[in-house]
Scaffold this motif. Structure first.
Motif, short mmCIF file in Angstrom:
data_model
loop_
_atom_site.label_atom_id
_atom_site.label_comp_id
_atom_site.label_asym_id
_atom_site.label_seq_id
_atom_site.Cartn_x
_atom_site.Cartn_y
_atom_site.Cartn_z
N HIS A 1 -4.31 8.08 -57.21
CA HIS A 1 -3.95 8.34 -58.61
C HIS A 1 -4.89 7.57 -59.53
CE1 HIS A 1 -0.28 10.07 -56.98
NE2 HIS A 1 -0.05 8.93 -56.33
N GLN A 2 -5.62 8.29 -60.33
CA GLN A 2 -6.58 7.65 -61.22
C GLN A 2 -5.90 6.75 -62.24
OE1 GLN A 2 -9.04 10.44 -63.31
NE2 GLN A 2 -10.41 8.89 -64.15
N ASP A 3 -4.69 7.14 -62.68
CA ASP A 3 -4.03 6.36 -63.72
C ASP A 3 -3.47 5.02 -63.22
OD1 ASP A 3 -1.90 7.22 -62.24
OD2 ASP A 3 -1.01 8.47 -63.80
N SER A 4 -3.63 4.74 -61.91
CA SER A 4 -3.21 3.43 -61.39
C SER A 4 -4.27 2.37 -61.63
CB SER A 4 -2.93 3.53 -59.88
OG SER A 4 -4.12 3.75 -59.16
N GLU B 1 -4.37 3.38 -55.75
CA GLU B 1 -5.57 3.70 -56.52
C GLU B 1 -6.38 4.82 -55.88
OE1 GLU B 1 -9.79 1.62 -57.66
OE2 GLU B 1 -7.99 0.39 -57.90
N ARG C 1 -6.51 0.10 -64.02
CA ARG C 1 -6.45 -0.46 -65.37
C ARG C 1 -7.65 -1.36 -65.62
NH1 ARG C 1 -3.37 2.97 -65.75
NH2 ARG C 1 -1.15 2.98 -66.27
#
Length: 552
Positions: free
Chosen positions: A386-389, A383, A391
């Motif tokens: 990578h922002q997309d990790s 996290e 949720r």
């Protein structure tokens, strides 16, 4: 990305971040406390049971026991069944715990560091009693009131206990100083020492101000107002407010600061507890000093509690652009309750919510240990990189005052994500930090060259002073004496970062906090991103002013 999270600089600092966040959190003033009438009978039964067991142990147990220690242990274990932030502070620890938030304490006025069982003076506080009698950066404190404290496994806690005391009382220090063959003795009269929570404030350029708040203590709002006024007089038109690593503190100080940025009577925060006794709504109510102007707020995984209240209020009201990484996720409010023996219970009495209705509190259903590992788990999942990790559940979706989507349920998510940079971080560098070698080397170097630095203006130091290879060899030699194995590839990878830290810490001794941060921030990618984000902050501020302008 570093493949060995156990050895990152972040990991070296992780226990400090978590300890501060868990210990200090959001606090409100204590009130009288009574048991709930609905549970009065059960409470009475529990009390009698505990009293009987403690009495039997004290009277009949085969060995002599320390009843007070048993009681403190039992209380601590009982509180583990509640939430991670309800805590009990024994009377022996309460003065230090409170001094962190009260804004001042009685002491001798030094910043110190413990290295290899030796207490080093990092810097005497300006105008404090130690500076007055001539104690200098780099001095080694070997005795306090005739008692040896060098080489005896001394800890920071023990040093604080020996140096702090009643205002007007005297303490005798035995000091070792370079170039002196014999110890020097100083008698220092303890005095009220201000504990600053605004670490630094200065102009980054002709139009951009910078304020870093370390925690929300008694004096934080006054310090902030003074800093803001100083920057405005210096021509500040836009501001970076740095809340990274800020573990929280007094909620009302955070809301007062929010009020300096938010116009009208818009909501800042609200709390909801059992019944209505601890429910509250806080609104903006004063004409703030910076209600217009571009504002960027820096947060990270160490920003907790009151920091999240401030960041959440500014985000939900579309007043500031939030830059950094997801914050800690503490949305519980503690009430400090003084007990008869001088100890203190910090009891969770409500949850706080941002203006849009978000609860920032992350889950603690899996227990205290899992809760404490949350930051490490974020790191392992990627996290920080990578922002997309990250949720969030759609059920926790909320909207800001102008309709932007934000999420609750686990900290404040920034508007602009900045990944953690570990490209220069190595195991070798971490070992240098863990042993406090870098800071010690910088303090000693400053002491050896004090006269040179006294003649050198900071701007000259900033532009012309270079950390030489000879200086780096000195670090390597010292590390080897501590059995830290030199690894050339790792050293070369970390070399530039190491140079930056050495230069920054020398500046700390020579030029104070502003000197330290000015040098340190040359490699601060989060701050650089904040400066690059003022365009977006300007659009946000423009819409904010248009939508929420109020007549004079």
């Amino acid at each position: 990305m570093d493949n060995n999270p156990k050895n990152s600089v972040f990991q070296v600092r992780l226990p400090i971040i978590i300890a501060l966040a868990l210990s200090f959190g959001v606090l409100i003033g204590a009130n009288s406390f009574k048991a709930s009438p609905n549970n009065a009978q059960q409470t009475a039964k529990g009390y009698l049971k505990f009293r009987d067991i403690l009495s039997y142990i004290d009277r009949d147990y085969v060995d002599t026991v320390n009843v007070e220690e048993l009681t403190d242990f039992a209380i601590a274990k009982m509180l583990e069944k509640l939430d991670p932030h309800t805590s009990y502070i024994p009377a022996s620890e309460i003065s230090i715990a409170r001094s962190y938030l009260e804004g001042n304490f009685d002491g001798i006025g030094i910043e110190f560091n413990v290295f290899r069982d030796t207490v080093y003076v990092v810097a005497p506080l300006s105008g404090g009693p130690s500076e007055t009698v001539g104690i200098q950066a780099g001095d080694k404190i070997v005795k306090v009131n005739g008692e040896n404290i060098a080489g005896v496994g001394i800890t920071t806690q023990k040093v604080l206990e020996k140096l702090r005391g009643t205002k007007g009382s005297k303490v005798q220090l035995s000091i070792l100083r370079k170039a002196q063959t014999k110890p020097m003795n100083f008698v220092v009269t303890r005095h009220k020492i201000p504990s600053h929570s605004v670490d630094v404030s200065y102009m980054l350029d002709k139009q951009t101000g910078y304020i870093k708040i370390a925690r929300f203590a008694n004096n934080t709002y006054a310090e902030f107002k003074e800093a803001l006024s100083k920057l405005k007089k210096s021509g500040m038109q836009r501001l970076v407010l740095d809340l990274r690593g800020n573990p929280g503190g007094y909620m009302d100080r955070a809301t007062k600061i929010a009020d300096e940025f938010i116009s009208g009577n818009k909501k800042i925060v609200y709390t909801d507890g059992k019944g209505t006794k601890y429910d509250s709504d806080t609104y903006a109510k004063v004409k703030g000093e910076f209600e217009e102007g571009k504002l960027v707020v820096l947060i990270d995984e160490g920003s907790a509690s009151a920091s999240e209240i401030l960041a959440g209020a500014l985000q939900d009201n579309d007043r500031a652009l939030i830059v950094g990484r997801r914050s800690f996720g503490k949305g519980l409010v503690q009430m400090p309750i003084s007990l008869n023996d001088g100890s203190e219970l910090r009891l969770t009495i409500s949850r706080y919510y941002t203006p849009s209705g978000r609860s920032i509190q992350k889950s603690y259903k899996k227990g205290t240990e899992e809760y404490g590992n949350d930051i490490l788990n974020r790191y392992k999942k990627g996290e920080f990189f990578h922002q997309d990790s990250i949720r969030f559940d759609d059920s926790l979706k909320y909207k800001t005052i102008n309709g932007r989507i934000v999420y609750g349920g686990g900290g404040i998510m920034p508007d602009v994500f900045v990944s953690r940079d570990t490209s220069d971080v190595t195991n070798y560098l971490n070992q240098l930090f863990a042993k406090n070698l870098v800071r010690k080397f910088a303090v000693n170097y400053f002491q050896d060259h004090r006269k040179e630095f006294e003649k050198m203006p900071f701007e000259d130091y900033k532009t012309s002073f270079l950390v030489s290879d000879k200086m780096l060899q000195g670090i390597i030699k010292e590390a080897s004496s501590l059995k830290i194995v030199y690894k050339e590839k790792e050293f070369e990878r970390s070399k530039d970062l190491l140079k930056n830290h050495i230069k920054a810490y020398i500046a700390r001794s020579a030029y104070g906090s502003e000197g330290f941060y000015t040098i340190f921030q040359e490699r601060d990618r989060e701050l650089k991103q904040a400066l690059q984000s003022f365009g977006r902050a300007g659009l946000l501020e423009k819409n904010y002013v248009q939508a929420h302008s109020v007549p004079e």
